[in-house]
Design a protein around this motif. Structure first.
Motif, PDB file in Angstrom:
ATOM      1  N   MET A 186       0.807  -1.220   0.000  1.00 44.94           N
ATOM      2  CA  MET A 186       0.000   0.000   0.000  1.00 44.94           C
ATOM      3  C   MET A 186       0.839   1.268   0.000  1.00 44.94           C
ATOM      4  N   THR A 190      -4.527   6.970  -5.528  1.00 42.12           N
ATOM      5  CA  THR A 190      -5.215   6.578  -6.771  1.00 42.12           C
ATOM      6  C   THR A 190      -4.831   5.172  -7.227  1.00 42.12           C
ATOM      7  N   GLU A 191      -3.679   4.660  -6.768  1.00 36.89           N
ATOM      8  CA  GLU A 191      -3.238   3.331  -7.170  1.00 36.89           C
ATOM      9  C   GLU A 191      -3.769   2.238  -6.244  1.00 36.89           C
ATOM     10  N   LEU A 192      -4.436   2.603  -5.162  1.00 39.59           N
ATOM     11  CA  LEU A 192      -4.979   1.608  -4.230  1.00 39.59           C
ATOM     12  C   LEU A 192      -6.214   0.949  -4.829  1.00 39.59           C
ATOM     13  N   THR A 193      -6.447  -0.292  -4.472  1.00 39.12           N
ATOM     14  CA  THR A 193      -7.672  -0.993  -4.869  1.00 39.12           C
ATOM     15  C   THR A 193      -8.822  -0.489  -3.996  1.00 39.12           C
ATOM     16  N   PRO A 194     -10.071  -0.691  -4.408  1.00 45.45           N
ATOM     17  CA  PRO A 194     -11.209  -0.285  -3.576  1.00 45.45           C
ATOM     18  C   PRO A 194     -11.153  -0.898  -2.176  1.00 45.45           C
ATOM     19  N   GLU A 195     -10.710  -2.155  -2.094  1.00 44.27           N
ATOM     20  CA  GLU A 195     -10.622  -2.817  -0.785  1.00 44.27           C
ATOM     21  C   GLU A 195      -9.555  -2.150   0.085  1.00 44.27           C
ATOM     22  N   GLN A 196      -8.443  -1.795  -0.517  1.00 45.82           N
ATOM     23  CA  GLN A 196      -7.375  -1.126   0.238  1.00 45.82           C
ATOM     24  C   GLN A 196      -7.810   0.255   0.711  1.00 45.82           C
ATOM     25  N   ARG A 197      -8.588   0.949  -0.102  1.00 41.74           N
ATOM     26  CA  ARG A 197      -9.084   2.266   0.299  1.00 41.74           C
ATOM     27  C   ARG A 197     -10.009   2.157   1.507  1.00 41.74           C
ATOM     28  N   LYS A 198     -10.813   1.110   1.526  1.00 39.68           N
ATOM     29  CA  LYS A 198     -11.748   0.920   2.647  1.00 39.68           C
ATOM     30  C   LYS A 198     -11.009   0.688   3.961  1.00 39.68           C
TER      31      LYS A 198
END
Length: 538
Positions: free
Chosen positions: A504, A509-517
């Motif tokens: 991470m 902007t390069e994070l996945t939706p799951e990582q953002r959560k």
């Protein structure tokens, strides 16, 4: 080696005293026997038994002289003369022993025996910092006993609180405590004293709590030994009491010694208040070691020049006096030289010769009206700061919340290593920043049940807007990215603690939706914190 040699010398000296005592006892008993035999053969004698001879010797040696028993033989008279001559020496010896007992360490050690139920605090040395901490301890806990492990100098002003000066080792003090009441707390107040002070030897084997001052930032060694970092305490206290404000874009730090370095480190880890911020830190001082240590800072900061899209770190080797424009346009100037008189000199020069529109904050122990100072000994050397009971309370609560939220085994605060402790501390310090952001109140400087509850309620309401929630996530990712980059972590496809790599460590902007959560957890902590504070208060 020196410790063993000293023990050998003490043992040899004790053996000499023992041999002398045995010899004197043999001579004394021999005199009593001769007196008894010589008097027993004379019909006029009143001394007819060994007991009579012993009683006569006591009466004579103590100069009482009842006269009920008297020698009548020439040999008895001779022995009586010996006892008479000995009596003067014995009285002088006894008088000297009493004076020595009262004026030496014997009397204070004797007094300790009557105060075992009190809370004992032992300071290896007496100095300004030790005196301030001891005074603050006594204010919070009057049922305490302060002990300084050195002799009181005749020119030393006696403290305003009850204390004892006893020039003995911590082991001797602990032996007097006899495991009664709470454990004795020992403080080594000189910097890095744990490695050089002879009184720090074998402290890890004693049933005590040890707090040693250090400059390397380490928080815990092992077992009963803990470190405190006075410069870091000062820096954390500074940014809590004087937090970064939204209108500030230019910060000047003059002095990059121990205090300046910690001030900047805490700014890097904590001062994330907006996803659009572009704060420039202008630092005057030698930063060669700092930049060599933190080699990935360029990934999150603009290095050497100001930026309109990210925070900047600009270091100057030249004199601060030449940077008129930077000084006069700064929103805040922090004077934090390690040499306090030098700091005051800089303060007066700035006020006399420069058009300063921002605030000047001065690190100083001297208090003067009209001066915004910080980091006084009274603020830093308190039980809560040094023993970390309040300063790290929020971090400890965060760790406990995390432990309750997962199914797998996790470590308690006392068992965490320095990196994971610092991770929790950084998150806790920024939690206060989150509260200020949510409540739009930059004057909040402490956690309270009411402010945490209100902040969490505001978060729950505003996160319904996906744009706002995304901004919250970005903000915490900025903070998290700074922390790991500061400790020289870099991007890796999978997490590898040994190689200090994490998947991470990239832009938001390069994070996945799951990582953002995952960034929601840092904000959701507010709800758990409110419950923890309420439970603690009740």
């Amino acid at each position: 080696m020196k410790h063993k040699k000293r023990q050998s010398q003490v043992k040899r000296k004790n053996n000499i005293y023992l041999y002398m005592t045995v010899l004197l006892m043999i001579i004394y008993i021999g005199l009593l026997a001769v007196l008894c035999i010589s008097e027993h053969m004379d019909s006029r004698a009143t001394i007819r038994s060994f007991g009579d001879a012993f009683w006569y010797s006591l009466v004579t040696l103590t100069t009482v002289g009842y006269g009920d028993l008297l020698p009548v033989t020439p040999l008895g008279h001779a022995i009586g003369v010996v006892f008479l001559l000995m009596s003067a020496g014995i009285m002088m010896t006894l008088f000297g022993a009493v004076i020595s007992f009262v004026t030496s360490e014997g009397f204070p050690l004797f007094l300790l025996g009557f105060q075992r139920n009190k809370n004992w605090y032992y300071f290896a040395d007496y100095g300004a910092e030790a005196n301030i901490l001891a005074a603050n301890i006594y204010k919070e806990d009057p049922d305490t006993l302060i002990i300084f492990g050195e002799k009181k100098d005749d020119q030393m002003e006696f403290p305003d609180y009850p204390c004892l000066f006893i020039n003995v080792s911590p082991a001797r003090i602990v032996s007097c405590k006899k495991n009664t009441g709470s454990r004795c707390k020992i403080f080594l107040m000189k910097e890095n004293d744990i490695g050089v002070n002879s009184r720090a030897v074998d402290l890890h084997t004693l049933p005590v709590e040890v707090y040693a001052r250090t400059t390397n930032g380490q928080d815990h060694l092992s077992g009963n030994i803990r470190f405190f970092h006075s410069y870091d305490c000062c820096a954390r206290q500074y940014w809590r009491s004087k937090p970064l404000c939204s209108h500030e874009n230019s910060i000047v730090v003059i002095g990059f010694g121990n205090y300046g370095r910690c001030i900047l480190e805490r700014a890097i880890l904590t001062n994330v208040i907006s996803v659009d911020q572009h704060i420039a830190y202008h630092v005057f001082g030698d930063a060669t070691d700092f930049l060599a240590m933190h080699r990935y800072l360029h990934k999150v900061f603009s290095m050497g020049e100001t930026s309109e899209t990210s925070d900047s770190l600009i270091f100057y080797d030249e004199m601060w006096e030449r940077q008129y424009e930077i000084l006069e346009q700064a929103d805040r100037i922090i004077i934090c030289t390690d040499d306090e008189p030098q700091g005051w000199s800089i303060f007066w020069q700035l006020n006399r010769y420069y058009r300063i529109h921002g605030q000047i904050h001065l690190h100083s122990n001297r208090k003067a009206p009209g001066v915004s100072y910080f980091g006084t000994n009274e603020e830093i050397y308190t039980p809560n700061q040094i023993m970390r009971t309040a300063l790290n309370q929020a971090a400890i609560q965060i760790n406990e919340i995390f432990r309750k939220s997962v199914d797998y085994p996790t470590l308690s605060w006392e068992r965490l290593d320095d990196f994971h402790r610092e991770s929790k501390i950084s998150a806790a310090d920024h939690l206060l920043t989150k509260i200020r952001i949510l409540l739009k109140d930059e004057t909040i400087t402490a956690y309270t049940e009411e402010t945490v509850k209100r902040a969490y309620a505001e978060y729950c309401e505003t996160k319904k807007d996906e744009t706002v929630r995304d901004r919250y996530r970005r903000l915490d990712h900025m903070r998290w990215l700074r922390f790991y980059t500061f400790y020289n972590w870099s991007y890796g496809v999978v997490r590898d603690d040994g190689a200090r790599q994490h998947p991470m460590l990239c832009s938001y902007t390069e994070l996945t939706p799951e990582q953002r959560k995952e960034r929601d957890a840092a904000w959701e902590l507010l709800g758990s914190m409110a419950a923890e504070i309420q439970e603690t208060n009740t």
